[in-house]
Design a protein around this motif. Structure first.
Motif, PDB file in Angstrom:
ATOM      1  N   GLN A  86     -27.313  18.991  15.342  1.00 52.21           N
ATOM      2  CA  GLN A  86     -26.055  18.336  15.708  1.00 52.21           C
ATOM      3  C   GLN A  86     -25.397  17.952  14.393  1.00 52.21           C
ATOM      4  OE1 GLN A  86     -25.416  17.974  18.971  1.00 52.21           O
ATOM      5  NE2 GLN A  86     -27.453  18.217  19.846  1.00 52.21           N
ATOM      6  N   ASP A  92     -16.086  15.497   9.179  1.00 53.21           N
ATOM      7  CA  ASP A  92     -14.782  14.916   9.512  1.00 53.21           C
ATOM      8  C   ASP A  92     -13.898  14.812   8.284  1.00 53.21           C
ATOM      9  OD1 ASP A  92     -16.090  12.816  12.033  1.00 53.21           O
ATOM     10  OD2 ASP A  92     -14.332  14.119  12.251  1.00 53.21           O
ATOM     11  N   THR A 117     -22.156  13.847   9.118  1.00 56.50           N
ATOM     12  CA  THR A 117     -23.305  13.279   9.832  1.00 56.50           C
ATOM     13  C   THR A 117     -24.095  14.435  10.427  1.00 56.50           C
ATOM     14  OG1 THR A 117     -21.950  13.024  11.827  1.00 56.50           O
ATOM     15  CG2 THR A 117     -22.165  11.097  10.417  1.00 56.50           C
ATOM     16  N   ARG A 155     -27.998  15.540  12.470  1.00 60.23           N
ATOM     17  CA  ARG A 155     -29.342  15.277  12.998  1.00 60.23           C
ATOM     18  C   ARG A 155     -29.914  16.604  13.478  1.00 60.23           C
ATOM     19  NH1 ARG A 155     -32.083  14.855  17.509  1.00 60.23           N
ATOM     20  NH2 ARG A 155     -30.288  15.182  18.848  1.00 60.23           N
ATOM     21  N   LYS A 159     -32.184  13.598   9.372  1.00 57.93           N
ATOM     22  CA  LYS A 159     -30.907  12.930   9.571  1.00 57.93           C
ATOM     23  C   LYS A 159     -30.212  12.815   8.214  1.00 57.93           C
ATOM     24  CE  LYS A 159     -30.143  10.117  12.984  1.00 57.93           C
ATOM     25  NZ  LYS A 159     -30.103   9.047  13.976  1.00 57.93           N
ATOM     26  N   GLN A 210     -32.882  12.024   5.357  1.00 55.28           N
ATOM     27  CA  GLN A 210     -34.248  11.615   5.690  1.00 55.28           C
ATOM     28  C   GLN A 210     -34.901  12.686   6.554  1.00 55.28           C
ATOM     29  OE1 GLN A 210     -35.077   7.568   7.334  1.00 55.28           O
ATOM     30  NE2 GLN A 210     -35.773   8.660   9.151  1.00 55.28           N
ATOM     31  N   THR A 225     -34.377   7.233  13.629  1.00 54.91           N
ATOM     32  CA  THR A 225     -33.247   6.487  13.062  1.00 54.91           C
ATOM     33  C   THR A 225     -33.463   6.383  11.568  1.00 54.91           C
ATOM     34  OG1 THR A 225     -34.361   4.376  13.400  1.00 54.91           O
ATOM     35  CG2 THR A 225     -32.941   5.142  15.173  1.00 54.91           C
ATOM     36  N   ILE A 226     -32.476   5.934  10.849  1.00 46.45           N
ATOM     37  CA  ILE A 226     -32.649   5.794   9.398  1.00 46.45           C
ATOM     38  C   ILE A 226     -32.268   4.394   8.960  1.00 46.45           C
ATOM     39  CG2 ILE A 226     -32.289   8.207   8.801  1.00 46.45           C
ATOM     40  CD1 ILE A 226     -29.413   7.573   8.148  1.00 46.45           C
ATOM     41  N   LEU A 267     -26.069  -0.893  10.206  1.00 45.79           N
ATOM     42  CA  LEU A 267     -26.324   0.326  10.978  1.00 45.79           C
ATOM     43  C   LEU A 267     -27.833   0.419  11.213  1.00 45.79           C
ATOM     44  CD1 LEU A 267     -24.910   2.805  12.203  1.00 45.79           C
ATOM     45  CD2 LEU A 267     -25.275   3.992  10.046  1.00 45.79           C
ATOM     46  N   GLN A 292     -28.019   2.626  16.167  1.00 42.32           N
ATOM     47  CA  GLN A 292     -28.033   4.087  16.143  1.00 42.32           C
ATOM     48  C   GLN A 292     -28.464   4.646  17.502  1.00 42.32           C
ATOM     49  OE1 GLN A 292     -30.089   5.780  12.642  1.00 42.32           O
ATOM     50  NE2 GLN A 292     -29.681   3.871  11.581  1.00 42.32           N
ATOM     51  N   ASP A 314     -24.707  14.553  19.264  1.00 42.36           N
ATOM     52  CA  ASP A 314     -25.459  13.312  19.334  1.00 42.36           C
ATOM     53  C   ASP A 314     -26.283  13.119  18.059  1.00 42.36           C
ATOM     54  OD1 ASP A 314     -28.546  13.743  21.032  1.00 42.36           O
ATOM     55  OD2 ASP A 314     -27.961  11.989  19.871  1.00 42.36           O
ATOM     56  N   THR A 315     -25.609  12.634  16.997  1.00 43.59           N
ATOM     57  CA  THR A 315     -26.293  12.397  15.731  1.00 43.59           C
ATOM     58  C   THR A 315     -26.817  10.978  15.624  1.00 43.59           C
ATOM     59  OG1 THR A 315     -24.212  11.726  14.691  1.00 43.59           O
ATOM     60  CG2 THR A 315     -24.798  14.065  14.533  1.00 43.59           C
ATOM     61  N   GLY A 316     -26.269  10.046  16.437  1.00 45.74           N
ATOM     62  CA  GLY A 316     -26.649   8.643  16.301  1.00 45.74           C
ATOM     63  C   GLY A 316     -25.976   7.990  15.102  1.00 45.74           C
ATOM     64  N   LEU A 317     -25.101   8.716  14.440  1.00 42.86           N
ATOM     65  CA  LEU A 317     -24.382   8.189  13.274  1.00 42.86           C
ATOM     66  C   LEU A 317     -22.882   8.236  13.588  1.00 42.86           C
ATOM     67  CD1 LEU A 317     -26.494  10.079  10.601  1.00 42.86           C
ATOM     68  CD2 LEU A 317     -26.601   7.642  11.128  1.00 42.86           C
ATOM     69  N   PRO A 318     -22.098   7.309  13.035  1.00 42.03           N
ATOM     70  CA  PRO A 318     -20.695   7.217  13.449  1.00 42.03           C
ATOM     71  C   PRO A 318     -19.809   8.316  12.873  1.00 42.03           C
ATOM     72  CG  PRO A 318     -21.211   5.499  11.836  1.00 42.03           C
ATOM     73  CD  PRO A 318     -22.488   6.200  12.100  1.00 42.03           C
ATOM     74  N   ASP A 319     -19.274   9.187  13.750  1.00 36.75           N
ATOM     75  CA  ASP A 319     -18.274  10.149  13.329  1.00 36.75           C
ATOM     76  C   ASP A 319     -16.917   9.698  13.875  1.00 36.75           C
ATOM     77  OD1 ASP A 319     -19.743  11.410  15.892  1.00 36.75           O
ATOM     78  OD2 ASP A 319     -17.614  11.926  15.943  1.00 36.75           O
TER      79      ASP A 319
END
Lengths: 418, 144
Positions: free
Chosen positions: A207, A211, A228, A230, A240, A259, B57-58, B93, B98, B112-117
């Protein structure tokens, strides 16, 4: 009376017909301009959509035939005018002279659409979404085409000519820019085609979002380019990544981290058995932090190998010896932090984008400190590493690095000044 | 090189053959808990949700933290809390944030990266510049 009328004409058809006949001709609905205008617009939109689809498909297929050494095809394209939207379905690219002619690229759906908010600012900017893509690279089999090599040479020359000024390079590109790229549910496989068993390395569930690729001062929304990511690595590890960048600066500036956590060494056994005739058990975590501005580079890569055990892949004495030596080294160099038994260190990288300088001595000291003095923390809490104000000698670094009351070994400044 | 290796071996021997048994954060944690015990604070009734990073998560480094505006992170956490009650406004964060963002992105059909785009922020009724600083931290503060 009303009830009687309702009984005779329950759906009101006769009444409507009577109204129409009683309405003056110039006011009847089918004579109104708005009706014909609306009908014309709808016919145009639907007609264009129906007509454009085969045209777009034919044009796309024609463009794909120009790729030398590869055969590319698509299932279909769909074009929508309002809103402007282009969808390409089932793109397949195969290598012509590959023994099995397996696809090297398969993409279930590629969508591109114009961003209306940018259009009102006078710019053609698009969003591209790639769904369920599969990329396969086979080392020893996959080849680059003359076009790829020429494109690579041109890109390299362009970057050098502009002294890494990516902003200037970007502004030379065609007006239609991609502002956002999304990749979802995709995967990437690397296969070692030189080995009879062809071991593979798989990155799946990718994913990714990029941007604000269109970064011009008046249109950048006051934020930098953002990445971003993952994905899953070899089924067990999770990768990630988060980064921001300004490519319009004289030298590209960026800050970010990546990571890779929980990658089980067993998933790499296909490779290690081929390369070194040993198989590994354990878990590896990698934490990378990176910064760059004005041509200077500062990066740190922390490696942690937890609960590692090496086993010989065959019954040969040489393999058993290799495994024995490796296990002894792991035993000596592991910390005894509860639950992990980790061999860990941080590799500092300083210098510049053109000449990065990975520093070996702080890395070696880091292994020893983790084993005998103080275990390294899991994660990014201690990154980036501090850089010493002045270059320090090896003995001083060693003394400080092995002192529990002192901080972890520092990165050393380079001639570039960082 | 030989001198360097010899000094390393000598230093290792002087340190002794005892292995490290704790990390720096564990030692700091122990110190804090000892200080806490000395302060005799009453125990909390509910254990707070862990904000420690996990495999999925990081945590953020010193420089990555500066990518974000603290107020922006809190605003994002408030918006996410509508779907995830109990999500705390930590201004960081952290792992729960996340995870909540990942669930939101899945529901919204976004990667679905769990990070803000940026699109995730727009769907949370936020502008990207409310969360992200205008420059990468390295450009603003220099390379550490």
């Amino acid at each position: 009376m009303r009830l009687a009328r309702a009984a005779l004409d329950p759906y009101g058809i006769k009444a409507a017909r009577a109204d129409a006949l009683n309405t003056p001709p110039h006011l009847r609905w089918y004579r109104q301009r708005w009706f014909w205008l609306t009908a014309a617009i709808l016919t145009l939109v639907i007609g264009m959509r129906v007509a454009l689809n085969p045209v777009a498909t034919a044009l796309t297929r024609k463009a794909l035939t120009k790729i030398e050494g590869y055969t590319a095809n698509i299932e279909a394209t769909q074009v929508s005018v309002v809103p402007f939207h282009l969808t390409v379905r089932e793109l397949v690219i195969t290598q012509n002279d590959a023994p099995e002619a397996a696809p090297i690229v398969f993409v279930e759906k590629i969508e591109a659409q114009l961003l209306w908010r940018k259009l009102f600012q006078g710019r053609l900017v698009a969003l591209a979404a790639i769904e369920k893509a599969k990329f396969v690279v086979t080392a020893g089999v996959s080849k680059t085409t003359p076009q790829m090599e020429e494109a690579g040479r041109k890109a390299s020359a362009e970057v050098k000519a502009n002294d890494f000024d990516f902003g200037a390079i970007l502004q030379k590109v065609v007006p239609l820019k991609i502002d956002r790229i999304e990749v979802s549910d995709s995967e990437f496989t690397v296969i070692d085609g030189t080995h009879p068993k062809a071991p593979s390395f798989w990155v799946s569930e990718v994913q990714l979002v990029l941007d604000n690729l269109v970064t011009r001062p008046q249109l950048d929304e006051n934020v930098p380019l953002t990445l971003t990511l993952r994905s899953k690595v070899a089924k067990t590890g999770v990768l990630k990544m988060l980064a921001t960048a300004d490519l319009l600066a004289d030298k590209p500036a960026f800050t970010g981290q990546a990571q890779l956590a929980g990658l089980r060494l067993e998933s790499l056994n296909e490779w290690t058995m081929y390369q070194a005739c040993v198989s590994d058990k354990g878990v590896i975590d990698v934490f990378a932090n990176f910064n760059s501005a004005k041509g200077k580079l500062g990066g740190d890569v922390k490696l942690m190998v937890r609960n590692a055990v090496v086993e010989p892949a065959t019954s040969k004495v040489s393999d058993a010896l290799k495994a024995g030596v490796a296990n002894l080294a792991i035993k000596v160099l592991s910390d005894r932090v509860q639950g992990r038994d980790a061999v860990a260190t941080t590799l500092p990288i300083r210098g510049s984008l053109e000449n990065p300088d990975p520093q070996v001595w702080p890395t070696i000291l880091g292994v020893v400190r983790n084993a005998f003095v103080q275990g390294l923390d899991w994660g990014f809490g201690d990154l980036p590493k501090d850089t010493a104000d002045k270059p320090e000698g090896i003995i001083k670094q060693t003394a400080q690095g092995l002192d529990k009351d002192d901080a972890a070994p520092k990165a050393q400044p380079t001639k570039a000044g960082n | 090189m030989r001198a360097a290796l010899a000094s390393l071996v000598a230093a290792s021997l002087s340190v002794g053959c005892q292995h490290a048994t704790k990390t720096r954060s564990q030692e700091q944690g122990k110190q804090r808990s000892q200080e806490g015990a000395a302060a005799k604070k009453p125990p909390s009734k509910e254990a707070p949700a862990s904000t420690e990073p996990t495999k999925d998560t990081i945590s953020t480094s010193r420089t990555t933290k500066e990518m974000f505006k603290t107020d922006g992170l809190k605003k994002m956490q408030r918006a996410l809390a509508k779907n995830v009650p109990g999500l705390k406004e930590t201004g960081q964060l952290d792992a729960p944030t996340q995870e909540a963002l990942s669930a939101f992105q899945k529901k919204a059909g976004l990667p679905d990266t769990g990070l803000p785009d940026f699109e995730s922020l727009r769907q949370l009724k936020m502008k990207p510049d409310e969360l992200y600083e205008p420059q990468p931290p390295a450009q603003k503060d220099g390379v550490p």
